[in-house]
Write a protein that holds these residues in place. Structure first.
Motif, PDB file in Angstrom:
ATOM      1  N   ASN A 121      80.869 -33.503  70.692  1.00 51.48           N
ATOM      2  CA  ASN A 121      80.474 -35.006  70.010  1.00 51.48           C
ATOM      3  C   ASN A 121      80.649 -35.245  68.593  1.00 51.48           C
ATOM      4  OD1 ASN A 121      80.210 -36.584  72.701  1.00 51.48           O
ATOM      5  ND2 ASN A 121      78.427 -35.167  73.216  1.00 51.48           N
ATOM      6  N   GLY A 122      80.791 -33.759  67.945  1.00 52.34           N
ATOM      7  CA  GLY A 122      80.977 -33.753  66.608  1.00 52.34           C
ATOM      8  C   GLY A 122      79.492 -33.524  65.984  1.00 52.34           C
ATOM      9  N   TYR A 123      78.531 -33.325  66.731  1.00 50.26           N
ATOM     10  CA  TYR A 123      76.969 -33.211  66.389  1.00 50.26           C
ATOM     11  C   TYR A 123      77.069 -32.030  65.505  1.00 50.26           C
ATOM     12  CZ  TYR A 123      76.128 -36.560  69.698  1.00 50.26           C
ATOM     13  OH  TYR A 123      75.941 -37.866  70.485  1.00 50.26           O
ATOM     14  N   ALA A 124      77.827 -30.711  65.602  1.00 54.20           N
ATOM     15  CA  ALA A 124      77.651 -29.573  64.799  1.00 54.20           C
ATOM     16  C   ALA A 124      78.151 -29.916  63.467  1.00 54.20           C
ATOM     17  CB  ALA A 124      78.401 -28.594  65.428  1.00 54.20           C
ATOM     18  N   SER A 125      79.330 -30.493  63.615  1.00 55.52           N
ATOM     19  CA  SER A 125      79.827 -30.867  62.305  1.00 55.52           C
ATOM     20  C   SER A 125      79.118 -31.710  61.157  1.00 55.52           C
ATOM     21  CB  SER A 125      81.127 -31.594  62.295  1.00 55.52           C
ATOM     22  OG  SER A 125      82.145 -30.828  62.955  1.00 55.52           O
ATOM     23  N   LYS A 126      78.289 -32.814  61.880  1.00 54.01           N
ATOM     24  CA  LYS A 126      77.258 -33.693  61.286  1.00 54.01           C
ATOM     25  C   LYS A 126      76.064 -32.738  60.861  1.00 54.01           C
ATOM     26  CE  LYS A 126      78.022 -37.775  63.915  1.00 54.01           C
ATOM     27  NZ  LYS A 126      78.896 -38.577  63.110  1.00 54.01           N
ATOM     28  N   ILE A 127      75.852 -31.872  61.583  1.00 52.31           N
ATOM     29  CA  ILE A 127      74.628 -30.630  60.985  1.00 52.31           C
ATOM     30  C   ILE A 127      75.077 -30.031  59.663  1.00 52.31           C
ATOM     31  CG2 ILE A 127      73.142 -28.650  61.690  1.00 52.31           C
ATOM     32  CD1 ILE A 127      71.951 -31.101  62.753  1.00 52.31           C
ATOM     33  N   LEU A 128      76.242 -29.554  59.898  1.00 51.59           N
ATOM     34  CA  LEU A 128      76.767 -28.650  58.978  1.00 51.59           C
ATOM     35  C   LEU A 128      77.197 -29.447  57.821  1.00 51.59           C
ATOM     36  CD1 LEU A 128      77.934 -25.789  58.218  1.00 51.59           C
ATOM     37  CD2 LEU A 128      80.122 -26.580  59.254  1.00 51.59           C
ATOM     38  N   ASN A 129      77.439 -30.464  57.842  1.00 49.93           N
ATOM     39  CA  ASN A 129      77.711 -31.651  56.518  1.00 49.93           C
ATOM     40  C   ASN A 129      76.456 -32.040  55.827  1.00 49.93           C
ATOM     41  OD1 ASN A 129      79.578 -33.396  54.814  1.00 49.93           O
ATOM     42  ND2 ASN A 129      78.563 -34.837  56.017  1.00 49.93           N
ATOM     43  N   GLU A 130      75.267 -32.072  56.635  1.00 50.88           N
ATOM     44  CA  GLU A 130      74.006 -32.537  56.061  1.00 50.88           C
ATOM     45  C   GLU A 130      73.678 -31.183  55.414  1.00 50.88           C
ATOM     46  OE1 GLU A 130      70.816 -34.870  54.911  1.00 50.88           O
ATOM     47  OE2 GLU A 130      72.812 -35.450  55.774  1.00 50.88           O
ATOM     48  N   LEU A 131      73.907 -30.145  55.923  1.00 54.88           N
ATOM     49  CA  LEU A 131      73.277 -28.832  55.098  1.00 54.88           C
ATOM     50  C   LEU A 131      73.974 -28.575  53.968  1.00 54.88           C
ATOM     51  CD1 LEU A 131      73.218 -26.453  58.314  1.00 54.88           C
ATOM     52  CD2 LEU A 131      71.066 -27.330  57.039  1.00 54.88           C
ATOM     53  N   GLU A 132      75.728 -28.859  54.033  1.00 54.51           N
ATOM     54  CA  GLU A 132      76.417 -28.649  52.662  1.00 54.51           C
ATOM     55  C   GLU A 132      75.606 -29.906  51.567  1.00 54.51           C
ATOM     56  OE1 GLU A 132      80.079 -27.094  54.957  1.00 54.51           O
ATOM     57  OE2 GLU A 132      80.127 -29.402  54.292  1.00 54.51           O
ATOM     58  N   ILE A 133      75.474 -30.787  52.063  1.00 51.80           N
ATOM     59  CA  ILE A 133      75.127 -31.989  51.086  1.00 51.80           C
ATOM     60  C   ILE A 133      73.419 -31.516  50.512  1.00 51.80           C
ATOM     61  CG2 ILE A 133      74.217 -34.355  50.821  1.00 51.80           C
ATOM     62  CD1 ILE A 133      76.437 -35.231  53.055  1.00 51.80           C
ATOM     63  N   TRP A 134      72.717 -31.146  51.278  1.00 47.85           N
ATOM     64  CA  TRP A 134      71.300 -30.620  50.897  1.00 47.85           C
ATOM     65  C   TRP A 134      71.416 -29.377  49.848  1.00 47.85           C
ATOM     66  CZ3 TRP A 134      66.879 -29.550  55.043  1.00 47.85           C
ATOM     67  CH2 TRP A 134      65.840 -29.402  54.225  1.00 47.85           C
ATOM     68  N   ALA A 135      72.246 -28.550  50.355  1.00 46.99           N
ATOM     69  CA  ALA A 135      72.570 -27.171  49.447  1.00 46.99           C
ATOM     70  C   ALA A 135      73.129 -27.833  48.013  1.00 46.99           C
ATOM     71  CB  ALA A 135      73.158 -26.331  50.169  1.00 46.99           C
ATOM     72  N   LYS A 136      74.086 -28.495  48.178  1.00 49.13           N
ATOM     73  CA  LYS A 136      74.595 -28.906  46.997  1.00 49.13           C
ATOM     74  C   LYS A 136      73.814 -29.705  45.909  1.00 49.13           C
ATOM     75  CE  LYS A 136      78.937 -31.080  45.268  1.00 49.13           C
ATOM     76  NZ  LYS A 136      80.321 -31.619  45.477  1.00 49.13           N
ATOM     77  N   SER A 137      72.895 -30.499  46.753  1.00 46.14           N
ATOM     78  CA  SER A 137      72.050 -31.167  45.843  1.00 46.14           C
ATOM     79  C   SER A 137      70.871 -30.443  45.022  1.00 46.14           C
ATOM     80  CB  SER A 137      71.428 -32.212  46.610  1.00 46.14           C
ATOM     81  OG  SER A 137      70.370 -31.719  47.514  1.00 46.14           O
ATOM     82  N   GLU A 138      70.673 -29.121  45.556  1.00 49.41           N
ATOM     83  CA  GLU A 138      69.732 -28.415  45.191  1.00 49.41           C
ATOM     84  C   GLU A 138      70.596 -27.326  44.083  1.00 49.41           C
ATOM     85  OE1 GLU A 138      66.828 -26.493  48.002  1.00 49.41           O
ATOM     86  OE2 GLU A 138      66.270 -28.439  48.358  1.00 49.41           O
ATOM     87  N   GLY A 139      71.864 -27.710  43.883  1.00 54.07           N
ATOM     88  CA  GLY A 139      72.586 -26.960  42.758  1.00 54.07           C
ATOM     89  C   GLY A 139      73.291 -25.585  43.269  1.00 54.07           C
ATOM     90  N   PHE A 140      73.316 -25.397  44.555  1.00 54.39           N
ATOM     91  CA  PHE A 140      74.412 -24.363  45.138  1.00 54.39           C
ATOM     92  C   PHE A 140      75.653 -24.854  45.041  1.00 54.39           C
ATOM     93  CE2 PHE A 140      70.032 -23.661  46.860  1.00 54.39           C
ATOM     94  CZ  PHE A 140      69.766 -22.154  46.578  1.00 54.39           C
ATOM     95  N   LYS A 141      76.543 -23.799  44.813  1.00 54.93           N
ATOM     96  CA  LYS A 141      77.866 -24.120  44.846  1.00 54.93           C
ATOM     97  C   LYS A 141      78.855 -23.550  45.994  1.00 54.93           C
ATOM     98  CE  LYS A 141      78.224 -23.912  39.757  1.00 54.93           C
ATOM     99  NZ  LYS A 141      77.185 -24.644  39.665  1.00 54.93           N
ATOM    100  N   PHE A 142      78.313 -22.525  46.830  1.00 56.30           N
ATOM    101  CA  PHE A 142      78.809 -22.009  47.847  1.00 56.30           C
ATOM    102  C   PHE A 142      77.980 -21.840  49.191  1.00 56.30           C
ATOM    103  CE2 PHE A 142      80.911 -20.174  43.772  1.00 56.30           C
ATOM    104  CZ  PHE A 142      82.010 -20.598  44.164  1.00 56.30           C
ATOM    105  N   GLY A 143      78.928 -21.819  50.440  1.00 48.93           N
ATOM    106  CA  GLY A 143      78.024 -21.531  51.746  1.00 48.93           C
ATOM    107  C   GLY A 143      78.853 -20.393  52.157  1.00 48.93           C
ATOM    108  N   VAL A 144      78.135 -19.540  52.757  1.00 47.66           N
ATOM    109  CA  VAL A 144      78.513 -18.505  53.422  1.00 47.66           C
ATOM    110  C   VAL A 144      77.769 -18.279  54.925  1.00 47.66           C
ATOM    111  CG1 VAL A 144      79.193 -16.857  51.452  1.00 47.66           C
ATOM    112  CG2 VAL A 144      77.081 -16.526  52.641  1.00 47.66           C
ATOM    113  N   LEU A 145      78.380 -17.616  55.779  1.00 47.20           N
ATOM    114  CA  LEU A 145      77.878 -17.614  57.070  1.00 47.20           C
ATOM    115  C   LEU A 145      78.671 -16.327  58.030  1.00 47.20           C
ATOM    116  CD1 LEU A 145      79.954 -18.828  59.474  1.00 47.20           C
ATOM    117  CD2 LEU A 145      79.552 -20.816  58.109  1.00 47.20           C
ATOM    118  N   GLU A 146      77.837 -15.831  59.084  1.00 43.79           N
ATOM    119  CA  GLU A 146      78.397 -14.911  59.891  1.00 43.79           C
ATOM    120  C   GLU A 146      78.276 -15.616  61.132  1.00 43.79           C
ATOM    121  OE1 GLU A 146      78.005 -12.079  63.089  1.00 43.79           O
ATOM    122  OE2 GLU A 146      76.448 -13.515  62.240  1.00 43.79           O
ATOM    123  N   THR A 147      79.157 -15.454  62.066  1.00 42.69           N
ATOM    124  CA  THR A 147      79.184 -15.640  63.471  1.00 42.69           C
ATOM    125  C   THR A 147      80.058 -14.589  64.199  1.00 42.69           C
ATOM    126  OG1 THR A 147      79.641 -17.423  64.925  1.00 42.69           O
ATOM    127  CG2 THR A 147      81.369 -17.027  63.460  1.00 42.69           C
ATOM    128  N   GLY A 148      80.005 -14.654  65.595  1.00 44.54           N
ATOM    129  CA  GLY A 148      80.358 -13.383  66.267  1.00 44.54           C
ATOM    130  C   GLY A 148      81.821 -13.965  67.103  1.00 44.54           C
TER     131      GLY A 148
END
Length: 148
Positions: free
Chosen positions: A84-111
């Motif tokens: 239903n697109g909920y994961a993309s909504k969560i990810l987008n909100e995390l990116e907006i929040w991180a950017k608002s705190e001055g971060f420029k990049f996001g990294v992650l690990e998955t399997g």
């Protein structure tokens, strides 16, 4: 539907992470212990919850990785709410929040045993990078990066 910013002391976040850990224990099998040691939620200050009809159905978090970079952590959607697109909504909100705190990049690990996660990150503009940190040389791990 509602998106809520919180921290890891939130009981709804903790509850969803329990389901995530159960799912990962099955997918990762014998490797679960290795991965689990890097997924403590004790000190996460930046967590996001997604609610449908007041029920928490999805979560994610980030933590500082480097001065200009956050690491995306603990992404999960209850199985019956996937697609239903909920994961993309969560990810987008995390990116907006991180950017608002001055971060420029996001990294992650998955399997590699999490094809849904790989598809999510590819769809949302993350690029495959060499495995970083504790994931260097781990065959089941794939790492991604995105400019926020």
């Amino acid at each position: 539907m509602e998106i809520k910013r919180t921290d890891s002391s939130n009981s709804d976040f903790q509850h969803l992470v329990q389901f995530l850990d159960q799912d990962l224990a099955i997918r990762d099998g014998d490797e679960h212990g290795f991965y689990h040691q890097f997924n403590s939620i004790d000190q996460l200050k930046n967590c996001v919850l997604f609610y449908v009809n007041e029920k928490p159905v999805a979560c994610g978090a980030f933590k500082k990785f480097e001065d200009d970079t956050v690491e995306i952590k603990r992404m999960f959607v209850l199985p019956e709410y996937r697609g239903n697109g909920y994961a993309s909504k969560i990810l987008n909100e995390l990116e907006i929040w991180a950017k608002s705190e001055g971060f420029k990049f996001g990294v992650l690990e998955t399997g590699l045993k999490q094809p849904e996660a790989i598809a999510l990150y590819n769809k949302n503009g993350y690029s495959l990078i060499p495995n970083y940190g504790q994931y260097v040389g781990v065959e089941n791990s794939v790492c991604y990066k995105k400019e926020l």
